[in-house]
Design an enzyme around this catalytic site. Structure first.
Site: not given
Length: 194
Positions: A8-10, A13
């Site tokens: 996931v990007s962050t 998330q």
């Protein structure tokens, strides 16, 4: 050996949907590597650990190609390294055509390569759209007076007295910052704003 990869990007998330899909494939948590980082490149700690571990005959499983990454050229390069150099297979759960364990003949390889290139292109394009939408949203918010970041610290009422002592060289900037319970950098910024 089979391994899973989720990304996931962050940190905010949630990767749980990917984990569930990988577990349904038959993997357990010890076999799954997770990164909470942008897919703009492959400089991700757990992805690097995973690729160092992969060897000939192993299988890497991802939920979708964009979980692997969002940079077109780098996805293609990583795919080549894993399947050709390391001799491992890749399974993309959301795209059965991207299962290198089967259809290793010329036609199967051609179809997989075409699908891979198309999906890699879509993944990078989506990343570019996300960045564009973020920039547009930030510009609109700034035009409406929204301020980003932490609010500036308010100078304590003791600042003028401490500042004068610092100007007279009675105390150092670090001592002034300590007395005001701020960082050295903050004190100097306040001092130079006057």
């Amino acid at each position: 050996m089979e391994y899973g990869y989720a990304r996931v990007s962050t940190k905010e998330q949630n990767e749980q949907r990917q984990i569930i899909a990988l577990e349904e494939f038959g993997l357990n948590l010890r076999q799954i590597f997770i990164d909470k980082q942008s897919g703009k490149n492959f400089e991700r700690a757990n992805y690097q650990r995973l690729t160092r571990r992969l060897k000939e005959g192993d299988t890497l499983v991802v939920k979708s190609i964009d979980r692997l990454g969002r940079n077109y050229n780098e996805i293609l390069e990583q795919w080549r390294i894993i399947t050709k150099e390391k001799g491992a297979a890749i399974v993309v759960l959301d795209m059965p055509l991207l299962d290198t364990r089967k259809n290793r003949d010329l036609t199967g390889t051609l179809i997989a390569d075409i699908v891979l290139q198309l999906l890699s292109y879509v993944a990078q394009t989506e990343r570019e759209f996300i960045r564009q939408r973020q920039a547009e949203g930030i510009a609109v918010a700034k035009a409406q007076g929204v301020r980003f970041g932490r609010p500036p610290l308010v100078q304590p009422k003791e600042f003028p007295t401490v500042h004068q002592a610092w100007l007279k060289k009675e105390i150092s900037a670090r001592e002034a910052a300590r007395r005001l319970s701020v960082t050295h950098k903050t004190f100097l910024r306040w001092a130079h704003e006057l």
